[in-house]
Write an enzyme that holds these catalytic residues in place. Structure first.
Site, PDB file in Angstrom:
ATOM      1  N   SER B  85       0.867  -1.193   0.000  1.00 56.18           N
ATOM      2  CA  SER B  85       0.000   0.000   0.000  1.00 56.18           C
ATOM      3  C   SER B  85       0.890   1.224   0.000  1.00 56.18           C
ATOM      4  CB  SER B  85      -0.887   0.015   1.245  1.00 56.18           C
ATOM      5  OG  SER B  85      -1.863  -0.979   1.147  1.00 56.18           O
ATOM      6  N   LYS B 160      -7.290   1.857  -2.653  1.00 56.13           N
ATOM      7  CA  LYS B 160      -6.871   1.448  -1.301  1.00 56.13           C
ATOM      8  C   LYS B 160      -6.872   2.639  -0.344  1.00 56.13           C
ATOM      9  CE  LYS B 160      -5.125  -0.836   2.208  1.00 56.13           C
ATOM     10  NZ  LYS B 160      -3.946  -1.662   2.372  1.00 56.13           N
ATOM     11  N   LYS B 228       0.430   5.694   7.952  1.00 54.09           N
ATOM     12  CA  LYS B 228       1.170   5.815   6.687  1.00 54.09           C
ATOM     13  C   LYS B 228       0.209   5.935   5.512  1.00 54.09           C
ATOM     14  CE  LYS B 228       2.138   2.118   4.708  1.00 54.09           C
ATOM     15  NZ  LYS B 228       1.568   1.241   3.658  1.00 54.09           N
TER      16      LYS B 228
END
Lengths: 285, 285
Positions: B85, B160, B228
């Site tokens: 990701s 995502k 993150k």
């Protein structure tokens, strides 16, 4: 909401006496078999269980405690069920006023909106004493599919406020996610289908994402009423000294949309706050 | 994540060559039937489809483009599938670097975490060309139950990021709702059961509310990795000039928890941010 709820009570075989400041709502209920009440006092003098369903606490106070109000007509042992979504502090005040007249009180706000009111499948969150709920239960079951006793008076509205904070979170985040995806060139409908089966899945996503990318903001739950709920949540939180940064932000977003005449849109239209910031519209490709 | 994913590839009958900076991960995969790769370059020189699963873009850049990296070993016509990701902008950069060597690239981040990696039921969001995905599809299907092509390279990571914004919204709002309810004296488990069937229902609520009121924050999805993702969402949004007020707030909340050594807890521990503000702990009664 009162209209479909009274129909379900009539359908369950109850005698229903109705009053509303909107004459057409009364006519509609009378046409469906209800009796006309001249005032809240008149309704209360003719019934044992008095149900109120009103926009906010000021309305409930007027109807219960104002001139020609419920407490002027209600007999000892009557039960007032306030199904409005109001501050739990207001519920406690109404309960105390009822107690002074020998009247029992339940706060019993609902989730599910007009579609579930019509189906009689509202989720009803009750605050009050078990023995009062035991008496009122058949009436509530005529309007809802789940009736949960959550604690003493006020707890129903605490639970409803918690519900509304979560719904707001799911709507706000969905809006930001779809705005980012759209601006980055990914079709919002494709995003919806890719993520709905995963951890991002929610009842809000399934119900509201298609409304957003189809630009259909017919309510459903109105921004103006959801804003009122978040404002009540913030007042309640403040009384306990609880800071709620997200809830505060969401309330301010809703307030901004109300100020630009969008209070009567479905709360999924909260996406328009982010759209306006980003100068992009979420639309399926 | 790499460990269960390589096991599922082995289970589907593929030859798998593995490399990891953690020797125990390599040993574990070799014990399960994989071959040892000495470096990313070595892995790439021995396979046609190279899968990377790494914490963030800097790691992917090192593995793909660094010394002894994948692009030193990959033959023309190989496919790199980056399942990490990362920012979609990074994906586009990796794709361009691959293209320069005649190597095809897909970004294919996943949702579902380690449990779904073990079951081989990850939701895989793919960005890239249809004909490249057609070649890679059986490999992806060995690891996931849904494989969705969302658009060109980078679109998988856009999707995502959208997913992670929504998950963050559902978690943050759940936390505020449960803190308010607890402080107002309503059992959070009662709230959970009352609202989960209504519009507030979500996969997050079902999976995470019991973790919160049972005080079990074993990950699941770590705060540090979710932070993150939100940081990457904000960088991506900034590149398009898109303000995301909620996402920004959620990222800052997560950052504060990382600063107090809670980055390795499950992201449901985000409730601790609000708990600390309110000086209350959400616990079932």
């Amino acid at each position: 909401m009162g209209r479909p709820m009274s129909r379900n009570l009539l359908g369950a075989g109850y005698k229903v006496v109705v009053h509303d400041i909107a004459p057409e709502s009364v006519e509609n209920a009378v046409a469906a078999g209800a009796e006309r009440g001249e005032s809240p006092k008149d309704v209360a003098s003719r019934t044992d269980i008095i149900v109120t369903m009103l926009p906010d606490a000021a309305d409930v106070e007027q109807v219960l405690m104002g001139p020609d109000g419920v407490l002027e007509g209600a007999g000892r042992g009557a039960i007032v069920i306030d199904m409005s979504s109001v501050s739990p502090i207001a519920s406690q005040k109404f309960s105390a006023a009822c107690e002074g007249k020998g009247v029992d009180f339940l706060d019993a706000p609902v989730s599910g909106g007009e579609p579930k009111a019509i189906d009689g499948t509202l989720a009803i969150m009750v605050g009050g004493r078990q023995e009062v709920l035991d008496q009122a239960l058949p009436v509530l079951q005529a309007m809802g599919s789940t009736v949960t006793l959550t604690g003493p008076v006020g707890s129903g509205n605490v639970t409803k406020l918690a519900n509304q904070i979560m719904v707001a979170g799911n709507i706000v985040a969905m809006g930001e996610a779809l705005v980012l995806a759209t601006r980055a060139g990914v079709d919002p409908e494709v995003v919806f289908n890719a993520v709905r089966v995963g951890l991002a899945g929610s009842t809000v996503l399934d119900a509201k994402a298609p409304m957003v990318y189809s630009r259909d903001f017919k309510p459903g739950g109105r921004i103006s009423l959801h804003e009122k709920d978040l404002r009540n949540a913030l007042h309640t939180a403040e009384s306990f000294g609880v800071p709620l940064p997200f809830t505060s932000m969401a309330q301010q977003m809703m307030r901004a949309l109300i100020n630009t005449s969008r209070g009567d849109l479905d709360h999924s239209a909260l996406v328009q706050f982010t759209e306006q910031l980003a100068q992009v519209e979420v639309k399926k490709g």
